[in-house]
Design a protein around this motif. Sequence first.
Motif, PDB file in Angstrom:
ATOM      1  N   SER A   1      -3.795   4.617  -3.322  1.00 44.77           N
ATOM      2  CA  SER A   1      -3.598   4.744  -2.180  1.00 44.77           C
ATOM      3  C   SER A   1      -2.030   4.552  -1.826  1.00 44.77           C
ATOM      4  O   SER A   1      -1.668   4.512  -0.535  1.00 44.77           O
ATOM      5  CB  SER A   1      -4.221   3.878  -1.207  1.00 44.77           C
ATOM      6  OG  SER A   1      -4.122   2.419  -1.630  1.00 44.77           O
TER       7      SER A   1
ATOM      8  N   GLY B   1      -1.113  -3.173  -8.507  1.00 46.19           N
ATOM      9  CA  GLY B   1      -0.789  -3.151  -7.303  1.00 46.19           C
ATOM     10  C   GLY B   1       0.820  -2.562  -7.083  1.00 46.19           C
ATOM     11  O   GLY B   1       1.193  -2.495  -6.083  1.00 46.19           O
TER      12      GLY B   1
ATOM     13  N   VAL C   1      -7.334  -5.314   1.812  1.00 40.70           N
ATOM     14  CA  VAL C   1      -7.489  -4.260   0.540  1.00 40.70           C
ATOM     15  C   VAL C   1      -8.049  -5.074  -0.450  1.00 40.70           C
ATOM     16  O   VAL C   1      -8.939  -4.355  -1.345  1.00 40.70           O
ATOM     17  CB  VAL C   1      -5.846  -3.655   0.154  1.00 40.70           C
ATOM     18  CG1 VAL C   1      -6.040  -3.215  -1.071  1.00 40.70           C
ATOM     19  CG2 VAL C   1      -5.344  -2.949   1.156  1.00 40.70           C
ATOM     20  N   TYR C   2      -7.978  -6.116  -0.707  1.00 39.93           N
ATOM     21  CA  TYR C   2      -8.652  -6.995  -1.716  1.00 39.93           C
ATOM     22  C   TYR C   2      -9.061  -8.403  -1.089  1.00 39.93           C
ATOM     23  O   TYR C   2      -8.314  -8.823   0.030  1.00 39.93           O
ATOM     24  CB  TYR C   2      -7.741  -7.073  -2.967  1.00 39.93           C
ATOM     25  CG  TYR C   2      -6.770  -8.108  -3.018  1.00 39.93           C
ATOM     26  CD1 TYR C   2      -6.972  -9.085  -3.816  1.00 39.93           C
ATOM     27  CD2 TYR C   2      -5.660  -7.925  -2.289  1.00 39.93           C
ATOM     28  CE1 TYR C   2      -5.878 -10.006  -3.933  1.00 39.93           C
ATOM     29  CE2 TYR C   2      -4.447  -8.580  -2.248  1.00 39.93           C
ATOM     30  CZ  TYR C   2      -4.685  -9.864  -3.295  1.00 39.93           C
ATOM     31  OH  TYR C   2      -3.569 -10.645  -3.328  1.00 39.93           O
TER      32      TYR C   2
ATOM     33  N   LEU D   1      -4.371  -8.548  -7.155  1.00 38.47           N
ATOM     34  CA  LEU D   1      -3.084  -7.799  -7.054  1.00 38.47           C
ATOM     35  C   LEU D   1      -1.840  -8.551  -6.166  1.00 38.47           C
ATOM     36  O   LEU D   1      -0.732  -8.157  -6.091  1.00 38.47           O
ATOM     37  CB  LEU D   1      -3.552  -6.973  -5.546  1.00 38.47           C
ATOM     38  CG  LEU D   1      -4.577  -5.906  -6.108  1.00 38.47           C
ATOM     39  CD1 LEU D   1      -4.906  -5.158  -4.616  1.00 38.47           C
ATOM     40  CD2 LEU D   1      -3.920  -4.832  -7.119  1.00 38.47           C
TER      41      LEU D   1
ATOM     42  N   SER E   1      -0.894  -9.955  -3.656  1.00 37.09           N
ATOM     43  CA  SER E   1       0.114  -9.521  -2.397  1.00 37.09           C
ATOM     44  C   SER E   1      -0.407 -10.130  -1.165  1.00 37.09           C
ATOM     45  O   SER E   1      -1.532  -9.953  -0.750  1.00 37.09           O
ATOM     46  CB  SER E   1       0.272  -7.913  -2.108  1.00 37.09           C
ATOM     47  OG  SER E   1       0.771  -7.728  -0.779  1.00 37.09           O
TER      48      SER E   1
ATOM     49  N   ASP F   1      -4.446  -7.210   4.994  1.00 29.65           N
ATOM     50  CA  ASP F   1      -5.110  -6.032   5.537  1.00 29.65           C
ATOM     51  C   ASP F   1      -6.279  -5.642   4.904  1.00 29.65           C
ATOM     52  O   ASP F   1      -6.954  -4.515   4.992  1.00 29.65           O
ATOM     53  CB  ASP F   1      -4.001  -4.940   4.929  1.00 29.65           C
ATOM     54  CG  ASP F   1      -2.560  -4.747   5.585  1.00 29.65           C
ATOM     55  OD1 ASP F   1      -2.496  -5.550   6.750  1.00 29.65           O
ATOM     56  OD2 ASP F   1      -1.540  -4.219   5.170  1.00 29.65           O
TER      57      ASP F   1
ATOM     58  N   LEU G   1      -1.276  -7.161   1.439  1.00 25.92           N
ATOM     59  CA  LEU G   1      -2.485  -6.295   1.140  1.00 25.92           C
ATOM     60  C   LEU G   1      -3.827  -7.172   1.486  1.00 25.92           C
ATOM     61  O   LEU G   1      -4.866  -6.873   1.659  1.00 25.92           O
ATOM     62  CB  LEU G   1      -2.516  -6.070  -0.380  1.00 25.92           C
ATOM     63  CG  LEU G   1      -1.607  -4.985  -0.969  1.00 25.92           C
ATOM     64  CD1 LEU G   1      -1.578  -4.516  -2.130  1.00 25.92           C
ATOM     65  CD2 LEU G   1      -1.617  -3.835   0.427  1.00 25.92           C
TER      66      LEU G   1
ATOM     67  N   ALA H   1       0.941  -1.728  -3.675  1.00 25.05           N
ATOM     68  CA  ALA H   1      -0.111  -0.970  -2.999  1.00 25.05           C
ATOM     69  C   ALA H   1      -1.102  -0.797  -4.334  1.00 25.05           C
ATOM     70  O   ALA H   1      -0.513  -0.272  -5.124  1.00 25.05           O
ATOM     71  CB  ALA H   1       0.233   0.293  -2.105  1.00 25.05           C
TER      72      ALA H   1
END
Length: 276
Positions: A104, A154, A273-274, A263, A265, A271, A268, A100
């Motif tokens: 966050s 991350g 996130v990036y 990152l 992932s 989701d 992520l 993460a």
Amino acid sequence: MNVRFDFSGKTVLVTGAASGIGRATVEALVKAGAAVGIADIQGDEADAFAETIRGQGGAAIGLTLDVRDAAATERAVEMLEDELGPIFGLVTAAGLSRPAPAESMSEASWDLVMDTNLKGMFLSCQSAGRRMLAHGAGAIVNIGSVNSLGGFAGRSNYCSSKFGVAGLTDVLAIEWGRRGIRVNAVAPNGVDTPLVRQGIPPSFVTEVLDDRTPMGRMALPGEIASTVLFLLSDAASYVTGSMLRVDGGLCSGFYTHRQGADLASAALLRDGVYSE
């Protein structure tokens, strides 16, 4: 791999042993004649793996173990010695990652990774180390990472835990060296396991990980296992307190167009996130 070591008559405990590096290490140890304790939080998988080894003529016991639990760790080591004899070696392969962005990351995620990767490693070393000290001999290999040496976007929790592995290895080598116990660590680059493949986007493997590694590929689990066996063996009799890089040349210096900003992932990425 054509490397051959002889661990006949020696008992070794491997944590995180039902999959990945831990499983490959168990397989290599059994081929080399060791009796092995297969410790994993997935107890059913550990038991099934041990049963398979026994069916092939090897000596193994499955141990259900959450390495974060000191009392459970003590029980596991005691059971190992009762079943298979005095412990000679320990390989601490239990570990996980919960990526993460730092801003966050939850406290629960931080605690889970630190407690598993570092506290759990300490408890395993402490419990096994006490018995090795009583026997006057032994060898420990901790599974670190190239992220014991440098950061990874991350993963502030993971990298902090793996930096801790380096420090813990150094301290134990100092404290126990004169008492017959060697303590070392390995620092792998990415290792081609199902868990790693599930955890990072496929494009990161080909466009970044392979690109920045001089050997142009991830490690195979058996390549890490053979290094672990070397450090456990008499061939490394004057090696302690070392963090041995098994990284395909990564830490010699890498340069890519992303410069580490990805990152890396799959979770992520899903989701949002990036983006790649």
